[in-house]
Design a protein around this motif. Structure first.
Motif, short mmCIF file in Angstrom:
data_model
loop_
_atom_site.label_atom_id
_atom_site.label_comp_id
_atom_site.label_asym_id
_atom_site.label_seq_id
_atom_site.Cartn_x
_atom_site.Cartn_y
_atom_site.Cartn_z
N LEU A 33 9.37 7.46 -0.41
CA LEU A 33 8.48 6.61 0.82
C LEU A 33 8.49 7.82 2.06
N LEU A 34 9.71 8.55 2.24
CA LEU A 34 9.80 9.30 3.38
C LEU A 34 9.10 10.76 2.95
N GLN A 35 9.45 11.18 1.83
CA GLN A 35 8.68 12.18 1.29
C GLN A 35 6.98 12.42 1.47
N GLN A 36 6.57 11.02 1.07
CA GLN A 36 5.04 10.88 1.13
C GLN A 36 4.63 10.51 2.57
N GLY A 37 5.75 10.50 3.70
CA GLY A 37 5.01 10.42 4.97
C GLY A 37 5.25 9.18 5.73
N TYR A 38 5.74 8.08 4.91
CA TYR A 38 6.20 6.71 5.40
C TYR A 38 7.35 6.78 6.38
N ARG A 39 7.25 5.81 7.17
CA ARG A 39 8.65 5.48 8.09
C ARG A 39 9.26 4.39 7.35
N VAL A 40 10.57 4.31 7.46
CA VAL A 40 11.67 3.33 7.26
C VAL A 40 12.23 2.87 8.48
N PHE A 54 13.35 19.94 3.39
CA PHE A 54 12.99 19.52 4.60
C PHE A 54 11.53 20.27 5.11
N LYS A 55 11.14 21.30 4.89
CA LYS A 55 10.02 21.81 5.30
C LYS A 55 8.76 20.96 4.98
N ASN A 56 8.72 20.42 3.78
CA ASN A 56 7.42 19.54 3.33
C ASN A 56 7.63 18.28 4.03
N VAL A 57 9.14 17.89 4.01
CA VAL A 57 9.38 16.52 4.78
C VAL A 57 8.89 16.30 6.00
N THR A 58 9.24 17.40 6.94
CA THR A 58 8.94 17.52 8.20
C THR A 58 7.53 17.78 8.40
N LYS A 59 6.62 18.25 7.71
CA LYS A 59 5.35 18.36 7.76
C LYS A 59 4.65 17.45 7.19
N ARG A 60 4.90 16.54 6.31
CA ARG A 60 4.09 15.30 5.91
C ARG A 60 4.54 14.04 6.66
N ASN A 61 5.63 13.99 7.21
CA ASN A 61 6.19 12.75 7.85
C ASN A 61 6.23 13.07 9.38
N SER A 81 0.77 -0.96 0.02
CA SER A 81 -0.01 0.18 -0.03
C SER A 81 0.79 1.26 -0.14
N ALA A 82 1.97 1.08 0.75
CA ALA A 82 3.02 2.42 0.63
C ALA A 82 3.34 2.67 -0.98
N ILE A 83 4.10 1.62 -1.55
CA ILE A 83 4.42 1.63 -2.96
C ILE A 83 3.33 2.21 -3.90
N MET A 84 2.03 1.79 -3.41
CA MET A 84 1.09 2.15 -4.33
C MET A 84 0.64 3.59 -4.24
N ASP A 85 0.93 4.18 -3.02
CA ASP A 85 0.56 5.55 -2.69
C ASP A 85 0.97 6.59 -3.74
N ASP A 86 0.25 7.70 -3.66
CA ASP A 86 0.59 8.91 -4.62
C ASP A 86 2.00 9.18 -4.52
N ASN A 87 2.66 9.61 -5.53
CA ASN A 87 3.82 10.24 -5.67
C ASN A 87 5.09 9.31 -5.31
N VAL A 88 4.89 8.00 -5.24
CA VAL A 88 5.68 6.82 -4.87
C VAL A 88 5.97 6.08 -6.15
N MET A 89 5.14 5.11 -6.56
CA MET A 89 5.40 4.22 -7.78
C MET A 89 5.03 5.01 -9.04
#
Length: 1516
Positions: free
Chosen positions: A852-859, A900-907, A816-824
Motif C-alpha cells: 500500500l505504501l509503495q502504491q502511494g497510500y497512507r497508513v 526509497f526513490k520510487n516510494v518518495t516519488k509515488r507516496n 479501493s486501495a486493496i483493489m489498486d494496481d500492484n497491491v492485491m
C-alpha cells in the motif's frame, strides 16, 4: 399449591401455535428408553426427525431443556463500570475544554487586537491640526509622544508578515517532502492579481488609515471589510435540498444577502461621512484620505472571494472553474503568491513613508536605520518626525518588538484554538461566539483602560496608550458605521452558527486561506471559515423512508446477496474478517462478544432510522466472517469438521449468553473450498464461518486473506452492477476489518477507524492501539513493550510519515486501495525464493502495508481505537512469535528503504526526512545486540573491579558464543531452553547494572553522561505514561522490561537470525481441544498410534539386539526380555480400556444413525439387515461371535458420509450457494488458491535457499556487531591502560573518579538520545491529536458537543444520541416485565381468583423462558407500540405541561384519572410498565418526539403499519 402452579407453568396454551410442537420431534430420555424397549420386540427404531424448516428449528430450541433455567455469563476484559467511568470523564473533560477554548479564543483575539492598536496609536501622533481631529476625536484623546519611532513601523511589518512566513514554511515543507501537482496558469494569475490588490489595500489600511484614527474608531473600522464577500454571497446564494420549501428558503437567503450587502455599503459610506465631518477643512484641499477610506476596505475584502464561490465541476466556467483548479495546485500557488505578498507589502510600506519627505531620501534612510531622524510631510496621511527610537519612561528600547511578539504568539494561538474547536465539534461555543464578541469586548476594555492614568508594565515602564481627557463624544456617523459593519459581519458569516457534522477535519477543510490575517484576526477567522457547499446542513429534513422497510422478514437464509434498503453507495460497509486456527475457547469468546456488540450497535442505529425516521450520520453496515484454516479431519474416507469448529459452535452459544440471548442454529452449506456455517445474529446481521479444507484450498493466514479479499472486493462488489463511477464510490466506502481470532473491541473503536478513512480518501489502512491480555511475567513484559511501541514508535511514524505496519489483529483496510494496481495482484504471489518466505508469509500484514505504501497510500495510527488480544504467556511461544516477526519486519523495512526513490516519488506522505529516520532506526536495531553485550560487560566490570576487562569480555563471550552455536546446530527446544536459562542469569546481571547506576549517580550526581541519559529515558517513559492516563499502570511493568533487556534485545535477535530458515508459524501449534465429540481414539490398524516412550537403556539394548524393538513383553523366555523387564519396565496398554473406547465410539456411531436427519437420503441396505441390538457383539469386536461372520464379510460397505451429515449438525438447516458463486470459487481456487502439492525436490531446494539466506544474514549481522564490540572494547581498554588519555573530562567532574566521556560511546548514545527525543516530540503532537479526536466523539449534549438535529420545530431539541438511547432501551428486555406480572398476581391473590392466579403464573414462567429466544425486533415492536400509544395519549392530552414532566405520573396517566373503563385502564397500565422499564431519560425523549410534527407523524404511520401486520399474523 405451589407445586401445582409450578407444574402448570410448563404447560402450553393450546392457542399459542408458536409453542405447539410434536413431541416425537424431540426425543426425551423416556422416549429413548421406551423406543429401545420397543425396538427389541419390533426390530425397528422409531425415532426420526421430521424435515427441518426455519420455524421448526426455532420451536425446537424453545422447547428443549425446559428445566435448564440456570446460565453462565462470561466477563468482559473491560467492565461496564470502567467504560462508564471513562465516558463520564471524557464528557466532563469536553465541557471543561470547550470552556477553556472559549476563554482562549476570546482572550487571544482581544490581546492580538489590543497589542495591534497599541503599536498603531504610536504612529503619526497628532502634532499638526490637519490630523488631530480624527486622531484625538476633537481633542478628547491625549497621546504620550509626538514622534514616530521606526521600531513601531517595523513591529507592524512583522505583525503583518508573520502569517505569510508561516504559510511559506508550510508550503516549503509540503513541496520538499511531498509530491504536489504542477501549477496551472489561470489560478496563479487570478491569485496574483487578487492578493496584490489585497496587499496594497491592507498596507494602506494598516500604515495609513488606522494611524489616523483613535484606537476605538480603528477597531470599529476593521468591521467594514466584508463588501466583496457580501456581493458574492448574493451572486452565489447557498442552496440546500434539505428544506421542505426550497423556494421559500432561497428567498430568505437572498434577502439576508441583500441586507448584508446594503449594510456593508452603508458602513463604508458612513465612515466616509465621519472622515469628511472630522477633517472637513483639510479634505477640501486634499481628498486623498477620504478616497482611501472608501477603497482600502474594498481592496482588503477581495482576499476572501474563494470562500463565497462554490467549487465547480469539470464543465463549470468562470470563478467556479478557477476555484476547482486552485484546489488541486494550491500549495505551489500559495508559495509563489505569499512570497510575492511579502515583496509587495515591504514595497508599499517603503513608498508610504518615503514620498513627500522633507530631505529627499532621508526618510528611507531613517526607516532602514541609516539615519537617526527625518521629517515626513504627507498631504494624505499627515506630518510626523521619524526617529530611530523613542523610549517612554524606563521601558526597554525594543518594547515595540516585544509587543509585536506578543501579538504574533497570541494570534497564532487563537488560530490553533479555532482549529481545535472545529475539530471537536464545538464550533458554536468555542469559535463563533468568542470571535463575534471579541471586538465589542475589546472596545469596552479599551474604554476602561483609557480612563486610567497609566497602564503599568513594570516599575517605571508604562504602556504608551492614549488617555481620555474628558467625556466621550463620538459623531453619530461613526456610531452608525460601526453598527452597519457589525451587522455585515454577522449576516455574511451566518453559516458559522450551523454546526458541521464531520469530526476531526483537517485545517485545510476548515479554512479556505492557509492562515489568518495578522491585522484583522477575528474578521479573517469568521470570513475564512469554509462554507459547507458540498455537504448537507445539519438542520435537514430527512426523506421519508418507505413503510415497507418495516416488513422485512425476520427469518430466512441470509447467505444470498441482498442489498440493504438503508445502504447507499457512500454508506460505509465493513466486512469483519477473522482468521482462526487453533484458538482456545476463551479466545474465541472474545471475538464473538465483539461481534455481538457490533451487531447490537448497528441494529440500534438501523432501527432509529426505520422506526423514527431520524438520519444517523455515523450509520454503517457490516457482515462478520470467520475463516477457519484446516477445519476438517478425514477418518476412514469420511470428512468431518475438527474439534476446533465444534468448539466454535459451542462457544457461540456461550458467548451470546453474556448478553442474555439465544440464536437459532446455523445454516449449513457445502462449498467448493470446504463448507460454510451461517448464523443470524440477534439484531439481524449475519455471522458466517468459512470452513477451509486444506485438501481443497490453500491454507495459512495470507491465503485466507487472499480468499476473502477476492470474494468481497471482486465477486460481491463487482456483481452489484452500475457504472464504473458507482463501483468506485462503493469501493471507496467498502472496508475490510482484519481481525485475529481472539481480539476484543468495542463498536466505538471501529467507528474511530472509519472516521480516519472518511477524513482522507488517500488513507489505505488504519490501525488501533493493541493491548495484550493474559497472565504471567511474559504478558507483563509485553504490556510495557506494547505501550512503549505505540506511545513512541507508532506515533512517530504517524506524525513524520506513515505507519509501516497495520497489525492484522485489528486493522481497517479500504477496499479501493486493496483493489489498486500492484497491491492485491502482487499479494497473491506465492513464495518462490527463500527471502519470499520471510517477507511474504512470516509477516503478511506488514507486507500488505508495504504494498500500500509503495502504491502511494497512507497508513495511519489511531491511538483512541482500543483492541485487546491474547499475548503469548510462555517463554517458548513468545520467542517463536518474535522469531517470525523480527526477520519479516527487517525485510519489509529494508524493501522500502532500498526502493526509497520510487516510494518518495509515488507516496506524498513519505519524505526523505522520514527515510533517514527509518535508516537510523535500522542501523540502531542492527547494532543493538552489540550495545547490550557491551553494557553487560561493563556491568560485570563494575560489580567486580578486580576482574580486568579481558576477563569480563571472556566471561560474557562464552555464553553468547555457546548460544550462537546452538542456534546453528541444536534443535529449537534446546535453543529455547538455553535461552531461558541465560535470560535468568542476565536478569541478575541487570540488577548489577542498577546497582552500578545508583553508585555512579551517588558519586558524580548529574555530572555523568550515563546518569543523565538514564534519567532522560526514564523521564520520557514516565511523561508518556501520564500522557496516556488509561494506560498509566503499564509503567509498573517497566522494571521487568529493564531486567529483560539482554534477553529481548540480544538473545532474541540472535535466535531470530539463527532460525531464519524456520518458516513455521510458531504459535498456537497445540494439540486439539478435548470436546464431548472426541471421547476416545480408534484403535484400528488404519490409525497409527504414537510409539511408546523408551528409556536410554532400552534403546542401547535394542541396538545390540538384546531387546524387542517393538517394546512388547510376551511370555517367550529370553535374556533380552529378561533384562528388559528388569531394567526397562514399561506399562502395557489395558486391553479392557481399549475395548471400552471402541464401545463408546460405536455407541456414538449408533446414535448418529438414529438421529441423522439425512438418513433418508442414504442407502437402505442397513435396514434390510434388520436391527442389531447391543447384545449382539458381531459389529463391535472382530471374532467375538462368529455366527454372523459371513454376513459381515459379505456386507456392502456404507458409502462415506459427508461432513454435513455429522450428528453435530443435526439441528442445522442445509442450504446452498448460487451457481455463479460456485463457479467463482472454482476459478479462484484454480488460479490462486489450489493446494500446494508436496514436491520433495522443491522442498529441499527451498530449504537449502532458506539455510543459505540464514547463513548470509547471520554472517553480516554477527560480523557487524563483532566489529562494533571490538572497536569499542579496544578503545575502552586503551583508555584504561593509558589512564584516560582518549577520553574527554567533563567540566563538572569532581572527586576521585572524574567523570569523562568516550567519543565513540557518546556518539552512539547520542544517536539513541536523538531518536528518543524525536519520538517524544512526535508523541506529544500525536497525543494532542488523539485528545481532540476523543473529545470529538464524546457526546455531552446538544449545546456543547455534537450538532443538534433540528427537526422543523423550534421547541424540539432532540439529538440522535437520545434517539439511539431510546431504541436501545426499547429492544432490551428486562425483568421488569415479570415483576409487573408478579404484581398483577398479587392483585389476583387478593381477589382469591384461583384461575386468574394460575394463568398469571403460567404467563410469568413462559415469559421468563421465551425471553431467551424471542427475536429482538419482536421486543422492539411491542415496545414501539407502547410508544405509539403514549404519543397518541400525549396528543390528546395537550393541556398537560409536557415540558415540566420528568416522571410518568406528571402526565396524569393513571387508571383512576382516565375513567374510560377497565379496558382503557389495562392499556394504560401496559404503557406505564413499558415506560418505567425504559426509564425517565427515554420517557423525556418520547415527549420531545411528540412535540415534533414530523417525528410524531412517522411514529403514527409506523405504528399503523406494525399494528396491521400484527393483526394479520394473529389472524393467520
Amino acid at each position: 399449591m405451589s407445586q401445582q402452579y409450578t407444574n402448570e407453568a410448563y404447560q402450553k396454551d393450546p392457542a399459542d401455535k408458536e409453542y405447539n410442537i410434536c413431541r416425537s420431534e424431540v426425543p426425551t430420555n423416556e422416549t429413548i428408553q421406551k423406543t429401545s424397549h420397543d425396538s427389541e420386540s419390533t426390530g425397528i427404531a422409531d425415532v426420526r426427525l421430521r424435515p427441518k424448516t426455519t420455524t421448526t428449528t426455532t420451536q425446537k430450541i424453545r422447547e428443549s431443556n425446559i428445566w435448564d433455567v440456570f446460565r453462565e455469563t462470561s466477563q468482559d476484559n473491560v467492565t461496564s463500570s470502567d467504560l462508564d467511568f471513562w465516558k463520564m470523564t471524557f464528557k466532563v473533560t469536553k465541557v471543561v475544554f470547550a470552556g477553556v477554548l472559549f476563554v482562549l479564543v476570546l482572550g487571544t483575539a482581544v490581546i492580538s487586537k489590543g497589542t495591534l492598536f497599541l503599536v498603531v496609536s504610536n504612529i503619526f501622533p497628532p502634532i499638526a491640526l490637519q490630523n488631530s481631529s480624527l486622531k484625538t476625536v476633537n481633542g478628547h484623546f491625549r497621546y504620550q509622544t509626538t514622534e514616530t519611532s521606526i521600531w513601531y513601523i517595523w513591529s507592524l511589518v512583522l505583525i503583518l508578515l508573520a502569517p505569510y512566513v508561516f504559510t511559506i514554511i508550510s508550503c516549503l515543507w509540503r513541496i520538499t517532502f511531498k509530491k504536489k501537482r504542477p501549477i496551472e496558469i489561470k489560478p496563479l494569475f487570478l491569485m496574483l492579481v487578487t492578493e496584490t490588490v489585497h496587499s496594497v489595500g491592507l498596507s494602506l489600511f494598516l500604515f495609513g488609515l488606522l494611524p489616523n484614527l483613535d484606537p476605538v474608531s480603528g477597531s470599529a473600522f476593521c468591521l467594514s471589510t466584508a463588501l466583496i464577500p457580501a456581493i458574492l454571497n448574493l451572486v452565489y446564494p447557498e442552496s440546500s435540498q434539505s428544506e421542505s420549501d426550497n423556494s421559500k428558503w432561497k428567498l430568505v437567503r437572498r434577502v439576508v444577502s441583500l441586507v448584508a450587502m446594503v449594510t456593508s455599503v452603508l458602513s463604508i459610506a458612513f465612515w466616509a461621512v465621519y472622515v469628511h465631518r472630522m477633517e472637513e477643512a483639510w479634505e477640501k484641499h486634499n481628498p486623498g484620505l477620504l478616497i482611501l477610506f472608501i477603497l482600502a476596505p474594498i481592496f482588503v475584502s477581495i482576499t476572501w472571494w474563494a470562500n463565497f464561490v462554490p467549487k465547480g465541476d469539470d464543465e463549470s466556467i468562470g470563478l467556479k472553474n478557477i476555484k476547482r483548479k486552485l484546489h488541486k495546485c494550491n500549495t505551489k500557488v500559495y508559495l509563489i503568491v505569499y512570497t510575492w505578498k511579502i515583496v509587495v507589502t515591504i514595497a508599499v510600506v517603503t513608498i508610504i513613508y518615503s514620498i513627500e519627505c522633507v530631505n529627499g531620501k532621508s526618510c528611507i534612510e531613517t526607516l532602514y536605520g541609516a539615519r537617526l531622524n527625518a521629517t515626513l510631510v504627507s498631504g494624505t496621511f499627515g506630518k510626523t518626525l521619524f526617529v530611530e527610537n523613542d523610549v517612554y519612561g524606563e521601558c526597554p528600547t525594543y518594547l515595540p518588538l516585544q509587543v509585536a511578539a506578543v501579538n504574533i504568539v497570541s494570534s497564532y494561538a487563537c488560530y490553533r484554538c479555532c482549529v481545535a474547536a472545529n475539530k471537536i465539534l464545538t464550533q458554536i461555543p468555542s469559535f463563533s461566539l468568542p470571535l463575534v464578541l471579541a471586538t465589542p469586548i475589546l472596545i469596552t476594555i479599551m474604554a476602561a483602560g483609557f480612563s486610567r492614568n497609566e497602564l503599568s508594565m513594570t516599575t517605571g515602564c508604562y504602556l504608551p496608550f492614549p488617555k481620555w481627557t474628558d467625556g466621550l463624544a463620538y459623531d453619530w456617523s461613526m456610531i452608525m458605521a460601526s453598527i452597519m459593519g457589525y451587522m455585515t459581519i454577522i449576516l455574511v458569516t451566518s453559516y458559522i452558527w450551523r454546526q458541521t457534522k464531520e469530526r476531526m477535519k483537517h485545517k485545510d477543510r476548515i479554512f479556505v486561506q492557509p492562515m489568518y490575517c495578522g491585522v484583522l484576526l477575528d474578521q479573517s477567522m469568521l470570513l475564512n471559515r469554509r462554507k459547507e457547499w458540498d455537504t448537507k446542513a445539519i438542520d435537514v429534513k430527512i426523506n421519508q423512508l418507505d413503510m415497507s422497510l418495516l416488513e422485512t422478514p425476520e427469518n430466512g437464509f441470509l447467505g444470498k446477496d441482498s442489498q440493504s434498503p438503508l445502504r447507499k453507495d457512500d454508506t460505509p460497509f465493513i466486512y469483519l474478517c477473522a482468521t482462526m486456527w487453533h484458538e482456545t475457547e476463551n479466545e474465541m469468546t472474545q471475538i464473538l462478544k465483539s461481534i455481538y456488540r457490533l451487531d447490537a450497535d448497528q441494529g440500534e442505529r438501523r432501527n432509529v432510522q426505520l422506526y423514527f425516521n431520524i438520519w444517523d450520520p455515523d450509520y454503517y453496515e457490516f457482515e462478520a466472517h470467520i475463516f477457519f484454516d484446516d477445519a476438517f479431519n478425514y477418518e476412514d474416507g469420511e470428512s468431518r469438521v475438527n474439534d476446533y469448529v465444534k468448539q466454535l459452535m459451542k462457544t457461540i452459544d456461550d458467548a451470546i449468553s453474556s448478553v442474555n440471548m439465544k440464536i437459532p442454529p446455523p445454516y449449513i452449506i457445502d462449498t467448493p473450498y470446504g463448507g460454510r456455517l451461517v448464523w443470524r445474529l440477534p439484531w439481524g446481521n449475519q455471522l458466517v464461518a468459512h470452513l477451509k479444507d486444506k485438501q481443497k484450498i490453500r491454507h495459512r493466514k495470507r491465503w485466507s486473506q487472499v480468499m476473502y479479499m477476492y470474494y468481497f472486493l471482486s465477486h460481491k462488489l463487482l456483481s452489484m452492477g452500475g457504472g464504473q463511477e458507482r463501483i468506485r464510490t462503493v469501493a471507496e466506502n467498502t472496508f475490510i476489518l482484519a481481525l485475529d481470532g481472539d481480539v476484543d473491541f468495542q463498536p466505538s473503536a471501529l467507528q474511530l477507524l472509519i472516521d480516519r478513512m472518511r477524513r482522507n480518501p488517500n488513507v489505505g489502512a488504519a490501525c488501533g492501539r493493541i493491548h495484550p491480555i493474559g497472565s504471567g511475567p511474559m504478558v507483563w513484559y509485553q504490556k510495557f513493550e506494547y505501550a512503549v511501541s505505540h506511545w513512541l514508535q507508532k506515533a512517530t511514524e504517524h506524525v513524520l510519515g506513515c505507519v509501516l505496519c497495520s497489525p492484522g489483529c485489528f486493522s481497517l483496510f479500504r477496499g479501493s486501495a486493496i483493489m489498486d494496481d500492484n497491491v492485491m495482484k502482487r499479494y497473491t504471489t506465492p513464495p518462490s525464493e527463500g527471502r519470499h518466505y520471510v517477507q511474504y508469509d512470516q509477516g503478511e500484514d506488514r507486507w500488505l502495508c508495504t504494498l500500500l505504501l509503495q502504491q502511494g497510500y497512507r497508513v495511519e495510527y489511531c491511538a483512541a481505537s482500543d483492541a485487546l488480544t491474547y499475548a503469548p504467556e510462555g517463554f517458548y511461544e513468545f520467542y517463536n512469535q518474535r522469531r517470525r516477526w523480527t526477520p519479516s519486519t527487517m525485510a519489509n523495512i529494508l524493501d522500502l528503504l532500498m526502493d526509497f526513490k520510487n516510494v518518495t516519488k509515488r507516496n506524498n506522505y513519505i519524505s526523505m526526512l522520514y527515510v533517514c529516520y527509518q535508516m537510523l532506526l535500522m542501523v540502531s536495531s542492527i547494532l543493538t545486540p552489540g550495545t547490550i553485550f557491551l553494557m553487560v560487560l561493563g556491568a560485570i566490570n563494575m560489580a567486580y573491579p578486580q576482574l580486568s576487562l579481558y576477563w569480563a569480555l571472556v566471561l560474557n563471550l562464552i555464553p553468547v558464543t555457546t548460544f550462537i552455536i546452538l542456534c546453528f546446530v541444536a534443535k529449537s527446544d534446546t535453543q529455547l531452553a538455553f535461552a531461558a536459562i541465560l535470560s535468568t542469569v542476565y536478569s541478575l546481571v541487570m540488577m548489577l547494572v542498577i546497582v552500578g547506576l545508583i553508585k555512579q549517580a551517588a558519586e558524580n550526581g548529574f555530572c555523568s553522561v550515563t546518569t543523565v541519559f538514564i534519567c532522560f529515558v526514564a523521564g520520557v517513559f514516565i511523561i508518556s505514561a501520564f500522557m496516556h492516563p488509561q494506560e498509566f499502570w503499564c509503567i509498573a511493568h517497566g522494571f521487568l522490561y529493564f531486567l529483560a533487556i539482554p534477553s529481548m534485545s540480544m538473545l532474541l535477535m540472535l535466535y531470530s537470525i539463527g532460525n531464519l530458515h524456520v518458516v513455521s508459524w510458531g504459535t498456537r501449534e497445540s494439540p486439539k481441544p478435548t470436546t464431548g465429540a472426541t471421547l476416545a481414539k480408534k484403535t484400528d490398524k488404519s490409525v497409527k498410534t504414537p510409539p511408546l516412550k523408551k528409556g536410554a537403556v532400552q534403546e542401547w539394548l535394542e541396538k545390540i539386539g538384546m531387546a524387542d524393538t517393538e517394546g512388547k513383553s510376551g511370555y517367550m523366555f529370553a535374556f533380552g526380555n529378561l533384562f528388559r523387564c528388569m531394567c526397562c519396565p514399561q506399562e502395557t496398554p489395558d486391553i479392557g480400556e481399549m475395548k471400552l473406547s471402541v464401545i463408546l465410539e460405536r455407541l456414538d456411531d449408533l446414535e448418529a444413525k438414529l438421529v441423522d436427519p439425512l438418513a433418508d437420503n442414504m442407502t437402505t441396505e442397513n435396514e434390510s439387515r434388520g436391527h442389531v441390538t447391543f447384545s449382539e457383539p458381531s459389529d463391535l469386536f472382530e471374532g467375538a461371535n462368529n455366527k454372523n461372520a459371513d454376513d459381515v464379510s459379505n456386507r456392502t460397505p456404507r458409502p462415506p458420509r459427508h461432513w454435513t451429515q455429522d450428528p453435530y449438525f443435526r439441528d442445522s438447516i442445509p442450504e446452498s450457494i448460487p451457481l455463479p458463486e460456485v463457479e467463482f470459487w472454482r476459478e479462484l481456487i484454480d488460479t490462486y488458491l489450489f493446494p500446494m502439492v508436496g514436491d520433495l525436490k522443491q522442498q529441499e531446494k527451498t530449504q537449502a535457499e532458506l539455510i543459505q539466506l540464514r547463513n548470509k544474514v547471520s554472517l553480516f549481522f554477527l560480523l557487524v556487531n563483532a566489529l562494533f564490540v571490538t572497536i569499542v572494547f579496544s578503545l575502552q581498554q586503551v583508555n584504561a591502560d593509558s589512564g584516560g588519555n582518549i577520553s574527554i573530562k567533563l567540566p563538572c567532574a569532581t572527586g576521585i573518579r572524574e567523570a569523562s566521556i568516550e567519543p565513540i560511546s557518546i556518539a552512539f548514545t547520542a544517536v539513541f538520545g536523538v531518536l528518543l527525543a524525536i519520538q517524544f516530540v512526535c508523541m506529544l503532537i500525536h497525543r494532542i491529536s488523539t485528545f481532540l479526536q476523543i473529545l470529538s466523539i464524546t457526546e455531552v449534549g446538544q449545546h456543547v458537543c455534537k450538532p443538534k438535529f433540528k427537526l422543523n420545530s423550534k421547541d424540539s431539541d432532540l439529538t440522535f444520541e437520545q434517539s439511539l438511547e431510546l431504541v436501545r432501551s426499547m429492544q432490551t428486555e428486562k425483568d421488569d416485565d415479570t415483576k409487573a406480572d408478579t404484581a398483577d398476581t398479587d392483585e389476583a391473590s387478593l381477589a382469591q381468583d384461583v384461575a386468574r392466579k394460575k394463568e398469571l403464573w403460567s404467563n410469568l414462567t413462559l415469559r421468563r423462558r421465551e425471553q431467551q429466544f424471542r427475536p429482538l425486533n419482536t421486543v422492539l415492536e411491542e415496545n414501539f407500540m407502547e410508544v405509539h400509544r403514549l404519543v397518541q395519549e400525549l396528543d390528546t392530552r395537550s393541556s398537560v405541561n409536557l415540558a415540566a414532566g420528568n416522571t410518568i405520573e406528571t402526565l396524569g396517566i393513571t387508571t383512576t384519572s382516565m375513567g374510560e373503563g377497565e379496558s382503557r385502564s389495562q392499556e394504560l397500565n401496559s404503557v406505564q410498565r413499558a415506560l418505567k422499564r425504559m426509564g425517565n431519560k427515554s420517557f423525556n425523549t418520547i415527549v420531545k418526539m411528540s412535540k415534533d410534527p414530523r417525528i410524531k407523524r412517522s411514529i403514527m404511520q409506523r405504528g399503523e403499519v406494525i399494528g396491521k401486520r400484527r393483526i394479520d399474523n394473529s389472524t393467520c
